[in-house]
Design an enzyme around this catalytic site. Structure first.
Site, mmCIF file in Angstrom:
data_model
loop_
_atom_site.group_PDB
_atom_site.id
_atom_site.type_symbol
_atom_site.label_atom_id
_atom_site.label_comp_id
_atom_site.label_asym_id
_atom_site.label_seq_id
_atom_site.Cartn_x
_atom_site.Cartn_y
_atom_site.Cartn_z
ATOM 1 N N GLU A 260 1.546 -0.506 -4.969
ATOM 2 C CA GLU A 260 0.591 0.556 -5.309
ATOM 3 C C GLU A 260 1.417 1.827 -5.484
ATOM 4 O O GLU A 260 1.853 2.429 -4.511
ATOM 5 C CB GLU A 260 -0.444 0.762 -4.197
ATOM 6 C CG GLU A 260 -1.510 1.764 -4.646
ATOM 7 C CD GLU A 260 -2.159 2.560 -3.502
ATOM 8 O OE1 GLU A 260 -3.199 3.173 -3.760
ATOM 9 O OE2 GLU A 260 -1.623 2.602 -2.389
ATOM 10 N N ASP B 243 0.830 -1.207 0.000
ATOM 11 C CA ASP B 243 0.000 0.000 0.000
ATOM 12 C C ASP B 243 0.865 1.258 0.000
ATOM 13 O O ASP B 243 1.879 1.320 0.695
ATOM 14 C CB ASP B 243 -0.868 -0.031 1.272
ATOM 15 C CG ASP B 243 -1.865 1.103 1.324
ATOM 16 O OD1 ASP B 243 -2.839 1.055 0.572
ATOM 17 O OD2 ASP B 243 -1.662 2.045 2.116
#
Ligand code: GLC
Length: 560
Positions: free
Chosen positions: A277, A209
């Site tokens: 990401e 993330d």
């Protein structure tokens, strides 16, 4: 890499947004029981892997992206035993499991942050985070002018153990998500140990993330012109390779972290993927994360952000492939996820691009047009070389639910901007599975609670049950396309690169190998198909040899 199964290079990966996929225990929130019960649905859909959004114990200030314990499962989702069972049952069906790891920040309830609050300024406990004195008289002002992705300052002041107002800590997202200090060795060691913990349990990969913003410039200098809140995540303007984007985006030292992660991932058998990401607008800069000793793959958001326009899409596809080729990494293709406006809605508006800063919420919308385009986009995406993501519900043609009452909205993006940004709840509404009224099979019969976000009554036509075996449905289009993608060697083989075929303006046409072609008509008039043997699949009924506007087709070409 020899001997490691590089399954991620061409996988179809289904994103399970856990809270909204299926509720097994009737509390109105999706959970691991729900996913386990629906594994046959996913196997039948024809996907290769599942990416699950965070499942860890969390106060849920940002729907689980605020982790209080990186080595357990939140009771609302189940238990570690459920996670083990899910991994095993998915593997039995040939489905791999990717989990979300959030290394940039934890929850303010994480023991480390609680210890930092209880400790003194400049203590080892505080140095795992970014604590700084404030500016101005009495230190009343934040240490710098950075803003949070969710609106408001990126700093919150703490009350010291003696009761006095004290230092400030950095949080690039919500105040409940303090940023780790990645210059701190304990932080690095801890996250490596978390990575090992889950790889030991058998997960096949991790989605990292907010991967490009871990390292901060330790001077924490003001920025000259602060970007508007949500835009920091996805700067709209193109920036030259060399220009720093922001004192926390893509900093020196970040690649070293992923080289260490990569050494660990590759030391496990069976192929374990690191998937980043990474919101970076410059493809070459983005590709640096995908060098052979860093991540295996990263999300290609430029494709997601791109307009429904032949020239723009072709440029994005070419740029993506050109950026990935030199580092030998597979491209990835994403149309939607849990942070962005669902593409049926995006494609039904005059402006079909996506930008966090301008969601076009409330602009005139033609859902029928958006759905036509989404069908065509599915065939485009699933024919491109590389891996592809399907965000839960896109296979059902779900649209953004834009009329959620303010009172039910939970996204901090909505609350921290005082509603100026509608936030991301509209793409997170629980899935409709069956039946004609809410909860549409999302929760079991007799469930104690309603789904955590209300589902539109019109979703009765969108349930899995209603769409199954209807050859005109979005679900059957995805099933057929995913099956064909699996069976057509040209679509899975990296030896069959994309080759464009000359086409009229507004039309995209390309081959994979000698026998497969995909044609997408983005113009406003029907176009004639190239010579072919047979039609494998089309997003819209063909009129003879004519492909309608906003439709796409997969063709078997005459053998050469
Ligand atoms: C990522 C996630 C998003 C989350 C944010 C903070 O962008 O996709 O949902 O809010 O990171 O963790």
């Amino acid at each position: 890499m020899a001997g490691i199964a590089q399954w991620w290079r061409d996988a179809a990966i289904y994103q399970v947004y856990l809270r909204s996929f299926a509720d097994g225990d009737g509390d109105g929130i999706g959970d691991l029981r729900g996913v386990r019960d629906r594994l046959d649905y996913l196997a039948d859909l024809g996907i290769d892997a599942i990416w699950l959004t965070p499942w860890y114990p969390s106060p849920m200030a940002d729907a689980g992206y605020d982790i209080a314990d990186y080595r357990d499962i939140d009771p609302v989702f189940g238990s570690l035993a459920d996670a083990d069972a899910l991994i095993a049952e998915a593997h039995q069906r040939g489905i791999r499991i990717i989990i979300d790891v959030v290394p940039n920040h934890c929850s303010d309830q994480h023991p480390w942050f609680q210890a930092a609050l209880a400790a003194a300024p400049r203590s080892p406990e505080r140095s795992r985070f970014w604590f700084r004195p404030g500016r101005g008289p009495g230190g009343d002002l934040p240490p710098n002018n950075w803003v949070s992705h969710f609106g408001g300052p990126a700093w919150t002041r703490v009350t010291e153990p003696d009761g006095r107002p004290g230092q400030w800590y950095l949080h690039l997202f919500a105040p409940q998500q303090p940023d780790f200090n990645w210059d701190n060795t304990e932080v690095r060691e801890e996250l490596l140990s978390v990575l090992r913990f889950w790889l030991d349990r058998g997960v096949d990969g991790v989605r990292i993330d907010s991967a490009a913003i871990l390292v901060k410039d330790p001077f924490l200098a003001d920025v000259e012109q602060e970007l508007p809140p949500q835009n920091v995540h996805a700067p709209a303007q193109q920036t030259p390779d060399t220009q720093p984007l922001h004192p926390y985006i893509d900093r020196d030292g970040i690649h070293e972290i992923y080289r260490e992660w990569r050494r660990i991932a590759d030391s496990y058998p069976g192929g374990r993927a690191l998937i980043g990401e990474i919101w970076l607008p410059e493809p070459r800069r983005f590709a640096l994360y995908l060098r052979p000793n860093e991540m295996h793959s990263a999300f290609n958001f430029e494709f997601l952000r791109c307009a429904w326009d032949a020239v723009a899409l072709r440029r994005t596809i070419d740029d993506t492939l050109a950026a990935h080729a030199p580092v030998g990494a597979p491209a990835s293709w994403v149309l939607s996820n849990h942070d962005v406006t669902r593409h049926v809605t995006r494609y039904g508006r005059a402006d079909t691009t996506f930008d966090f800063a301008e969601r076009h919420h409330g602009d005139p919308l033609d859902l029928e047009l958006g759905t036509r385009r989404a069908r065509a986009a599915a065939l485009l995406t699933l024919a491109l070389p590389g891996s592809v993501y399907v965000y839960q519900g896109e296979e059902l043609g779900l649209w953004e639910v834009e009329d959620l009452p303010d009172a039910v909205r939970q996204d901090p993006m909505f609350h921290r901007t005082r509603g100026a940004d509608p936030g991301r709840d509209g793409c997170r509404v629980p899935l409709p599975w069956s039946g004609t009224s809410a909860p549409f099979g999302f929760s079991p019969a007799g469930a104690a609670a309603q789904p955590w976000l209300p589902q539109p009554a019109t979703w009765s036509d969108c349930t899995v049950e209603a769409q199954s075996e209807d050859p005109t449905s979005m679900l059957e289009l995805y099933r057929a396309a995913l099956r064909l993608r699996r069976d057509q060697p040209a679509l899975r083989s990296e030896r069959e690169p994309l080759r464009w075929i000359a086409a009229e303006p507004g039309v995209l046409a390309f081959r994979r190998g000698d026998e497969f072609a995909c044609v997408i008509n983005l113009s406003d008039a029907p176009v004639e198909l190239p010579e072919h043997d047979s039609v494998l699949l089309s997003s819209d009924p063909l009129q003879g040899d004519l492909l309608a506007p906003d439709a796409a087709v997969w063709l078997r070409l005459r053998g050469r």
